[in-house]
Design an enzyme around this catalytic site. Structure first.
Site, PDB file in Angstrom:
ATOM      1  N   HIS A 264       0.177  -2.139   1.213  1.00 24.29           N
ATOM      2  CA  HIS A 264       0.101  -2.346  -0.232  1.00 24.29           C
ATOM      3  C   HIS A 264      -0.718  -1.225  -0.848  1.00 24.29           C
ATOM      4  O   HIS A 264      -1.682  -0.757  -0.248  1.00 24.29           O
ATOM      5  CB  HIS A 264      -0.565  -3.699  -0.546  1.00 24.29           C
ATOM      6  CG  HIS A 264      -0.287  -4.202  -1.919  1.00 24.29           C
ATOM      7  ND1 HIS A 264      -0.992  -3.805  -3.020  1.00 24.29           N
ATOM      8  CD2 HIS A 264       0.666  -5.055  -2.365  1.00 24.29           C
ATOM      9  CE1 HIS A 264      -0.506  -4.408  -4.090  1.00 24.29           C
ATOM     10  NE2 HIS A 264       0.498  -5.157  -3.739  1.00 24.29           N
ATOM     11  N   ASP A 321       5.553 -10.214   0.535  1.00 22.81           N
ATOM     12  CA  ASP A 321       6.969 -10.263   0.923  1.00 22.81           C
ATOM     13  C   ASP A 321       7.205 -10.654   2.367  1.00 22.81           C
ATOM     14  O   ASP A 321       8.350 -10.921   2.756  1.00 22.81           O
ATOM     15  CB  ASP A 321       7.617  -8.897   0.656  1.00 22.81           C
ATOM     16  CG  ASP A 321       7.761  -8.652  -0.837  1.00 22.81           C
ATOM     17  OD1 ASP A 321       7.377  -7.578  -1.317  1.00 22.81           O
ATOM     18  OD2 ASP A 321       8.234  -9.575  -1.536  1.00 22.81           O
TER      19      ASP A 321
HETATM   20  C1  SDX Z   1       5.173  -5.478  -3.645  1.00 24.55           C
HETATM   21  O1  SDX Z   1       1.978  -3.137  -6.513  1.00 24.55           O
HETATM   22  C2  SDX Z   1       2.160  -4.381  -6.428  1.00 24.55           C
HETATM   23  O2  SDX Z   1       1.361  -5.174  -6.854  1.00 24.55           O
HETATM   24  C3  SDX Z   1       3.479  -4.798  -5.805  1.00 24.55           C
HETATM   25  C4  SDX Z   1       3.626  -6.265  -5.456  1.00 24.55           C
HETATM   26  C5  SDX Z   1       3.732  -7.123  -6.699  1.00 24.55           C
HETATM   27  O3  SDX Z   1       3.447  -8.335  -6.601  1.00 24.55           O
HETATM   28  O4  SDX Z   1       4.218  -6.618  -7.729  1.00 24.55           O
HETATM   29  O5  SDX Z   1       2.507  -6.689  -4.691  1.00 24.55           O
HETATM   30  C6  SDX Z   1       4.900  -6.532  -4.661  1.00 24.55           C
HETATM   31  O6  SDX Z   1       5.827  -4.524  -3.945  1.00 24.55           O
HETATM   32  C7  SDX Z   1       4.548  -5.603  -2.281  1.00 24.55           C
HETATM   33  C8  SDX Z   1       4.892  -4.386  -1.354  1.00 24.55           C
HETATM   34  C9  SDX Z   1       6.306  -4.601  -0.801  1.00 24.55           C
HETATM   35  N1  SDX Z   1       6.758  -3.391  -0.092  1.00 24.55           N
HETATM   36  C10 SDX Z   1       6.848  -3.337   1.255  1.00 24.55           C
HETATM   37  O7  SDX Z   1       6.486  -4.240   2.006  1.00 24.55           O
HETATM   38  C11 SDX Z   1       7.468  -2.055   1.792  1.00 24.55           C
HETATM   39  C12 SDX Z   1       6.689  -1.556   3.006  1.00 24.55           C
HETATM   40  N2  SDX Z   1       5.354  -1.101   2.528  1.00 24.55           N
HETATM   41  C13 SDX Z   1       5.202   0.321   2.309  1.00 24.55           C
HETATM   42  O8  SDX Z   1       6.346   0.989   1.852  1.00 24.55           O
HETATM   43  C14 SDX Z   1       3.905   0.635   1.576  1.00 24.55           C
HETATM   44  O9  SDX Z   1       2.889  -0.050   2.198  1.00 24.55           O
HETATM   45  C15 SDX Z   1       3.814   0.437   0.062  1.00 24.55           C
HETATM   46  C16 SDX Z   1       4.899   1.116  -0.649  1.00 24.55           C
HETATM   47  C17 SDX Z   1       3.819  -1.013  -0.249  1.00 24.55           C
HETATM   48  C18 SDX Z   1       2.484   1.029  -0.405  1.00 24.55           C
HETATM   49  O10 SDX Z   1       2.485   2.280   0.037  1.00 24.55           O
HETATM   50  P1  SDX Z   1       1.553   3.494  -0.476  1.00 24.55           P
HETATM   51  O11 SDX Z   1       0.324   2.974  -1.134  1.00 24.55           O
HETATM   52  O12 SDX Z   1       2.390   4.440  -1.243  1.00 24.55           O
HETATM   53  O13 SDX Z   1       1.105   4.078   0.901  1.00 24.55           O
HETATM   54  P2  SDX Z   1       1.930   5.127   1.748  1.00 24.55           P
HETATM   55  O14 SDX Z   1       3.408   4.813   1.767  1.00 24.55           O
HETATM   56  O15 SDX Z   1       1.511   6.472   1.301  1.00 24.55           O
HETATM   57  O16 SDX Z   1       1.389   4.819   3.232  1.00 24.55           O
HETATM   58  C19 SDX Z   1       0.124   5.338   3.670  1.00 24.55           C
HETATM   59  C20 SDX Z   1       0.246   5.437   5.188  1.00 24.55           C
HETATM   60  C21 SDX Z   1       1.478   6.224   5.616  1.00 24.55           C
HETATM   61  O17 SDX Z   1       1.209   6.796   6.883  1.00 24.55           O
HETATM   62  P3  SDX Z   1       0.952   8.403   6.969  1.00 24.55           P
HETATM   63  O18 SDX Z   1       2.218   9.050   6.427  1.00 24.55           O
HETATM   64  O19 SDX Z   1      -0.278   8.652   6.088  1.00 24.55           O
HETATM   65  O20 SDX Z   1       0.738   8.639   8.429  1.00 24.55           O
HETATM   66  O21 SDX Z   1       0.432   4.112   5.727  1.00 24.55           O
HETATM   67  C22 SDX Z   1       1.711   4.040   6.352  1.00 24.55           C
HETATM   68  C23 SDX Z   1       2.532   5.182   5.799  1.00 24.55           C
HETATM   69  O22 SDX Z   1       3.532   5.558   6.720  1.00 24.55           O
HETATM   70  N3  SDX Z   1       2.316   2.765   5.975  1.00 24.55           N
HETATM   71  C24 SDX Z   1       3.054   2.021   6.787  1.00 24.55           C
HETATM   72  C25 SDX Z   1       3.440   0.901   6.024  1.00 24.55           C
HETATM   73  N4  SDX Z   1       2.938   0.998   4.784  1.00 24.55           N
HETATM   74  C26 SDX Z   1       2.244   2.159   4.761  1.00 24.55           C
HETATM   75  N5  SDX Z   1       3.424   2.195   8.069  1.00 24.55           N
HETATM   76  C27 SDX Z   1       4.204   1.202   8.605  1.00 24.55           C
HETATM   77  N6  SDX Z   1       4.626   0.109   7.928  1.00 24.55           N
HETATM   78  C28 SDX Z   1       4.251  -0.074   6.648  1.00 24.55           C
HETATM   79  N7  SDX Z   1       4.679  -1.161   5.983  1.00 24.55           N
END
Ligand code: SDX
Length: 384
Positions: A264, A321
């Site tokens: 998140h 989720d």
């Molecule tokens: C919702 O914002 C809100 O409030 C949203 C929400 C709401 O109620 O409105 O809460 C609802 O959208 C919840 C989130 C649902 N999405 C997912 O579950 C999709 C999977 N999650 C990721 O895509 C990610 O965690 C995000 C998009 C939710 C947040 O990502 P960020 O803040 O942009 O962080 P990032 O993608 O830059 O990740 C930072 C690091 C990365 O590794 P490096 O490239 O630095 O090595 O963490 C890793 C990412 O690869 N990472 C994950 C991961 N989430 C982040 N690695 C594996 N699995 C994951 N789920």
């Protein structure tokens, strides 16, 4: 490559405050969520969607008369014009349910005589109509996809009970109703998430609220945002058996795949909504189907592994989720409706933020740091 004149850029607006708000507070460090000051667990334990929508829209819990009034307004608005039902039928099996929801919600503006009235009073009335009808649209999408005709709403039922009635053509069980009461409350609001921000950007140009909410639906669709609930349950189904969980997750992570339902932008600890949903899911186990029990076992093993590997070390924890999928399946909800239901519930948060923002409107117009060329000479095509 940064040059001397390059300003500080926050991609994705990470860490950037764009306004003040008193609608919802997300405490990402402590894992707490408040709707107008009330902790989410107090609302999921005690409230219903009508009361929560009133709280978000008006800023305080309603008294009995106010609750009766919004309940009546929501009930009065839930019937869909024939033209909207026709859109849903026409797009059925041709389009993603979120695309049908986006299109049908946008088309509602043709049936609202107040669409151009930007007064706070008219915007409040339109908000309630949108919140009511988006649930009817989602139910009808599900009903038509299942081969049933439009189920006319029952005005005597509560918002969530009527949703399930219009979806299934029958009154829901007590268990399904209580699950969905909680899910509608839990998904209603979450401060300036991407879809709420998209709603505000559209409304900041003084476009009408139907245009703003249509923007919110468009943004919520993405798997990085609202689409993760469907994606995570598809992953669980792909894992198939609990004993396959660890190897599946390990190889996905090795392949740099993101595990849907985890991580998140703001929560760097357990999402409080995931805690509540997980508790519900575990409580449901004794009287759930074999599929729900299997998905739950997979979810718990995936959670354990992900928390061990990426929890404390990377701040990647289950979000709203992750456990939602098995809970929706336990309530008889088809996977394709998970994100549309998220949108139907979040329409209350989107509208609450939009009404608040319009009180002190400011056009959103951020800057980009231009890195291209300038002052080029035009070259006629036969000289290129
Ligand atoms: C919702 O914002 C809100 O409030 C949203 C929400 C709401 O109620 O409105 O809460 C609802 O959208 C919840 C989130 C649902 N999405 C997912 O579950 C999709 C999977 N999650 C990721 O895509 C990610 O965690 C995000 C998009 C939710 C947040 O990502 P960020 O803040 O942009 O962080 P990032 O993608 O830059 O990740 C930072 C690091 C990365 O590794 P490096 O490239 O630095 O090595 O963490 C890793 C990412 O690869 N990472 C994950 C991961 N989430 C982040 N690695 C594996 N699995 C994951 N789920």
């Amino acid at each position: 490559m940064a040059d001397a004149g390059m300003p500080q850029i926050s991609r994705g607006l990470e860490g950037v405050y764009v306004d003040e708000s008193s609608v919802g507070k997300v405490d990402g460090q402590e894992g707490r969520l408040y709707y107008r000051g009330y902790p989410i667990a107090q609302l999921s334990d005690n409230s219903d969607f009508e009361e929560t929508a009133y709280l978000l829209l008006n800023g305080q819990l309603p008294d009995r008369q106010q609750l009766e009034s919004i309940t009546k307004q929501l009930a009065e608005s839930r019937d869909l014009p024939k033209g909207i039902v026709d859109i849903i039928k026409e797009m059925n099996s041709k389009a993603d349910p979120m695309d049908i929801l986006r299109t049908a919600t946008s088309a509602l503006s043709a049936y609202d005589t107040e669409v151009q009235d930007a007064s706070p009073e008219a915007n409040m009335r339109k908000s309630i109509r949108i919140i009511s009808r988006m649930s009817s649209i989602v139910a009808t999408i599900g009903s038509v996809a299942a081969g049933r005709e439009y189920v006319a709403p029952d005005k005597s039922l509560g918002h969530v009970e009527n949703f399930l009635y219009m979806l299934n053509g029958a009154r829901p069980s007590k268990e399904s109703l209580d699950i969905m009461r909680v899910m509608f409350i839990i998904h209603a609001e979450h401060s300036s998430n991407a879809s709420t921000f998209g709603t505000l950007v559209a409304g900041s140009t003084l476009a009408d609220i139907y245009s703003a909410i249509t923007a919110g639906i468009s943004v919520l669709k993405g798997p990085l945002h609202g689409g993760a609930d469907e994606a995570s349950v598809r992953m669980m189904r792909a894992i198939g058996k609990p004993e396959n969980t660890e190897s599946y997750i390990e190889s996905a992570l090795a392949g740099k795949q993101k595990i849907m339902g985890f991580g998140h932008r703001v929560y760097k600890t357990y999402d409080p909504r995931a805690r509540i949903i997980k508790e519900y899911l575990i409580r449901l186990q004794d009287h759930s189907s074999e599929e729900v029990r299997t998905l739950t076992a997979i979810a718990l093993r995936a959670e354990k592994l992900m928390v061990e590997k990426l929890g404390q070390s990377h701040g990647i924890w289950p979000n709203v989720d992750f456990f939602a999928g098995p809970v929706y399946i336990a309530a008889g909800i088809p996977v394709e409706l998970f994100t549309p239901i998220f949108a139907a519930s979040r329409s209350s948060g989107w509208c609450a933020h939009m009404l608040e923002y319009w009180k002190n409107n400011r056009l959103f117009r951020p800057l980009e740091y231009y890195t291209g060329k300038i002052d080029l000479e035009y070259v006629p095509i036969d000289k290129r």
